[in-house]
Design an enzyme around this catalytic site. Structure first.
Site, short mmCIF file in Angstrom:
data_model
loop_
_atom_site.label_atom_id
_atom_site.label_comp_id
_atom_site.label_asym_id
_atom_site.label_seq_id
_atom_site.Cartn_x
_atom_site.Cartn_y
_atom_site.Cartn_z
N LYS A 265 0.86 -1.19 0.00
CA LYS A 265 0.00 0.00 0.00
C LYS A 265 0.89 1.24 0.00
O LYS A 265 1.71 1.42 0.89
CB LYS A 265 -0.91 0.01 1.24
CG LYS A 265 -1.63 1.35 1.47
CD LYS A 265 -2.54 1.33 2.70
CE LYS A 265 -3.10 2.73 3.01
NZ LYS A 265 -3.97 2.76 4.21
N ASP A 270 -2.48 10.36 3.33
CA ASP A 270 -3.87 9.96 3.55
C ASP A 270 -4.58 11.01 4.42
O ASP A 270 -4.53 10.96 5.64
CB ASP A 270 -3.93 8.59 4.23
CG ASP A 270 -5.36 8.13 4.47
OD1 ASP A 270 -6.30 8.76 3.91
OD2 ASP A 270 -5.55 7.13 5.21
N LYS A 277 -9.90 13.28 7.91
CA LYS A 277 -9.43 12.93 9.24
C LYS A 277 -9.38 14.18 10.13
O LYS A 277 -9.22 15.28 9.61
CB LYS A 277 -8.01 12.35 9.15
CG LYS A 277 -7.92 10.96 8.57
CD LYS A 277 -6.47 10.50 8.50
CE LYS A 277 -6.36 9.11 7.90
NZ LYS A 277 -6.95 8.04 8.72
N ASP A 288 1.76 6.65 5.28
CA ASP A 288 0.76 5.66 4.87
C ASP A 288 1.19 4.88 3.62
O ASP A 288 0.40 4.15 3.03
CB ASP A 288 -0.59 6.36 4.65
CG ASP A 288 -1.78 5.42 4.86
OD1 ASP A 288 -1.60 4.38 5.53
OD2 ASP A 288 -2.87 5.74 4.36
N ASP A 347 -12.01 7.31 3.76
CA ASP A 347 -10.79 7.09 4.53
C ASP A 347 -10.43 5.60 4.61
O ASP A 347 -9.37 5.24 5.11
CB ASP A 347 -10.97 7.67 5.94
CG ASP A 347 -9.65 7.85 6.67
OD1 ASP A 347 -8.59 7.77 6.01
OD2 ASP A 347 -9.68 8.08 7.90
N GLU A 349 -9.35 3.78 2.26
CA GLU A 349 -8.87 3.84 0.87
C GLU A 349 -7.82 2.78 0.56
O GLU A 349 -7.68 2.37 -0.59
CB GLU A 349 -8.30 5.24 0.59
CG GLU A 349 -6.84 5.48 1.01
CD GLU A 349 -6.60 5.36 2.52
OE1 GLU A 349 -7.58 5.51 3.29
OE2 GLU A 349 -5.45 5.11 2.92
N ARG A 351 -7.57 -0.36 1.18
CA ARG A 351 -8.09 -1.62 0.65
C ARG A 351 -8.51 -1.48 -0.81
O ARG A 351 -8.47 -2.45 -1.57
CB ARG A 351 -9.24 -2.12 1.55
CG ARG A 351 -10.43 -1.22 1.58
CD ARG A 351 -11.31 -1.46 2.80
NE ARG A 351 -10.72 -0.93 4.04
CZ ARG A 351 -11.25 -1.07 5.25
NH1 ARG A 351 -12.39 -1.74 5.40
NH2 ARG A 351 -10.65 -0.56 6.31
N1 BES Z 1 -4.06 4.81 6.89
C1 BES Z 1 -5.17 4.58 7.73
C2 BES Z 1 -4.85 3.63 8.89
C3 BES Z 1 -3.83 4.13 9.88
C4 BES Z 1 -4.23 4.84 10.99
C5 BES Z 1 -2.49 3.86 9.71
C6 BES Z 1 -3.30 5.29 11.90
C7 BES Z 1 -1.56 4.30 10.62
C8 BES Z 1 -1.96 5.02 11.72
C9 BES Z 1 -6.32 3.98 6.94
O1 BES Z 1 -6.40 4.39 5.62
C10 BES Z 1 -7.58 4.41 7.61
O2 BES Z 1 -7.85 5.57 7.61
N2 BES Z 1 -8.30 3.46 8.17
C11 BES Z 1 -9.51 3.73 8.84
C12 BES Z 1 -10.55 2.76 8.34
C13 BES Z 1 -11.95 3.12 8.72
C14 BES Z 1 -12.37 4.38 8.01
C15 BES Z 1 -12.84 1.98 8.37
C16 BES Z 1 -9.27 3.58 10.32
O3 BES Z 1 -8.45 2.73 10.72
O4 BES Z 1 -9.83 4.34 11.09
ZN ZN Z 2 -4.63 4.95 4.74
MN MN Z 3 -7.46 6.20 5.39
#
Ligand code: BES
Ligand code: ZN
Ligand code: MN
Length: 499
Positions: A265, A270, A277, A288, A347, A349, A351
């Protein structure tokens, strides 16, 4: 590549005006050959140890400044007494620990001799790897390095005294390749997103060509032709283009078996997109792309040490931004696989990027296995903290091998469950699936989403949100971007997939 420590092997003696490193166990007695070198200073060890209550324990050290008989020398006495658990010495960590004790020392000699018994060339090479990993810094944007002491910026020289310098040098060669791979991965993660965006990231991957890696970068147009609308959907709100970079190291020519494939990824920043966010901590989202960075670092390591393996790296590079052109919640994207995805949260994204990258990898390479790495969910940190990466797999053998390689390298993984009840949680009312499964089991539903794109290919997913960035400092890593996964996957390949 910048060297933050110069490493040499040879016969040395206590360096005048420098630091001499020796190893002792609980009796505070170094190896006889070292004791002879210390001369009169040898007699100072026991009383000094009593004074500071030093007992030769692992991860402890004692300094003797200019002890009698060693004028002009700082003697650094490092403990390697066996621990209660009887665990063997981790020489990589030991190297990192020693480097951490050097301070401003510039001229260093290490008497690399076990207090009793033998340490071999491999141990010396692991020790040097630890020195090197600990020495890494990312300060290219700081005008004042080292707290303003510019004169102090030269890399320290460390000579490692071993019985057979040539053997140690030979054993270090593949470790140097690994070190440079880890360093590259760390640097990519540390770089800010105004410098490292999809196009410039792709350019860095293209720099692997001189090492013999085939590298190809697909742009938006090429990906549109392939139907990669999930990946492209994420990137469409950004001023930057998106890229899919494919790297191949053919280190086992003539071998008929299918390639091993690593997928990363690479969300260069992000922001969350329209589902933006919160401000606090958003700066961390430059990292990310740690999964993609690991894949590039790994390909570099495999090529530089001429690993006898056919390996492919595929990284999906995008920037997730809000804006008038951005994708939105309720959009339905048709992925390269043909499956449709309802966007609930922009967010989620990563996947979407991986869905198309995995489909591409599977169709193009018919892999022996695919392992993807992704800073995919905050939920994996809730579950495992920063100690283990989450491991999800449809293949018990691959999972077991990853677990073993994790224990061997210290880059540990913890297997998490998959199952049809979790899979149901991402069924959508309007499309084949939705891109989030609600609050519960967030790391698992993300993995279930990926699983819908791997078919029957043996596959493992490593959720490295906790381990790839913002890592707690340890003996061998002080960098924000840890380069996590390079050593793990290099070991996996070396142990199980090289001819
Ligand atoms: N890149 C983030 C996950 C992340 C969070 C990585 C903190 C490192 C530190 C990912 O894209 C994300 O935002 N995931 C969300 C998913 C949710 C919207 C279902 C999450 O983990 O909150
Ligand atoms: Zn992300
Ligand atoms: Mn995200």
């Amino acid at each position: 590549m910048t060297e933050f420590v110069k490493i040499a092997y040879g016969a040395v003696a206590a360096p005048k005006g420098g630091t001499y490193v020796v190893f002792v166990a609980a009796d505070v007695k170094p190896a006889p050959r070292v004791a002879a070198l210390l001369g009169a200073a040898q007699a100072r060890l026991e009383p000094a140890a009593k004074t500071v209550r030093f007992r030769g324990k692992p991860s402890s050290a004692m300094d003797l400044i200019e002890p009698a008989g060693l004028e002009g020398v700082r003697l650094l006495v490092v403990g390697v007494a066996p621990g209660k658990d009887g665990a063997p010495i981790d020489f990589t960590s030991l190297g990192g620990f020693v480097f951490g004790k050097l301070g401003a020392a510039k001229k260093v000699a290490v008497a690399f001799l076990a207090p009793a018994g033998e340490w071999d060339a491999a141990a010396a090479a692991e020790f040097a790897l630890g020195l090197r990993l600990r020495a890494y810094r990312f300060d290219k944007y700081k005008n004042k390095k080292n707290d303003g002491d510019d004169a102090d910026d030269a890399a320290p020289s460390v000579t490692i005294e071993v019985a057979e310098p040539a053997a140690a040098r030979a054993a270090f060669a593949p470790r140097l390749a690994i070190a440079e791979g880890v360093e590259l991965a760390r640097t990519l993660v540390n770089e800010p997103p105004n410098v490292l965006f999809p196009e410039s990231f792709a350019a860095r991957a293209l720099e692997l060509k001189p090492l013999g890696v085939e590298v190809e970068a697909l742009d938006d147009k090429a990906m549109a032709k392939l139907g990669m609308n999930a990946l492209l959907g994420v990137g469409q709100g950004s001023k930057h283009g998106s890229r899919l970079v494919v790297m191949r190291w053919r280190g086992a020519p003539g071998r008929k078996s299918k390639p091993v494939v690593f997928v990363g990824k690479g969300v260069c920043f992000d922001s969350g997109g329209i589902s933006i966010k919160p401000a606090a901590g958003m700066e961390d989202m430059k990292g990310d792309m740690a999964g993609a960075a690991c894949v590039v670092g790994l390909m570099r390591a495999l090529a530089a040490r001429k690993a006898k393996v056919d390996a492919v790296g595929v990284i999906g590079l995008v920037e997730n931004m809000p804006g008038g052109g951005a994708y939105r919640p309720s959009d339905i994207l048709k992925s390269m696989s043909g499956q449709t995805i309802e966007v609930i949260n922009t967010d989620a994204e990563g996947r979407l990027v991986l869905a198309d990258a995995l489909t591409y990898a599977r169709e193009k390479f018919k892999p022996r296995f695919m392992i993807d790495l992704a800073t995919l969910t905050g939920a994996i940190m809730v579950a495992l903290g920063q100690e283990h990466a989450g491991l999800f797999s449809n293949d018990d053998e691959l999972a077991a091998r990853l677990s073993a390689a994790g224990v061997a390298t210290g880059e540990t993984v913890w297997r998490m469950p998959l199952g049809s009840a979790y899979d149901k949680m991402i069924d959508s009312r309007f499309a084949d699936m939705k891109n989030t499964g609600g609050r519960n089991a967030g790391a698992i539903t993300a993995a279930q989403f990926l699983k819908r794109f791997v078919g029957d290919t043996p596959w493992a997913h490593l959720d490295i949100a906790g381990t790839g960035m913002s890592s707690p400092a340890n003996d061998i890593n002080q960098s924000w971007g840890s380069g996590w996964g390079v050593r793990l996957l290099d070991r996996l390949v070396a142990e199980y997939y090289e001819s």
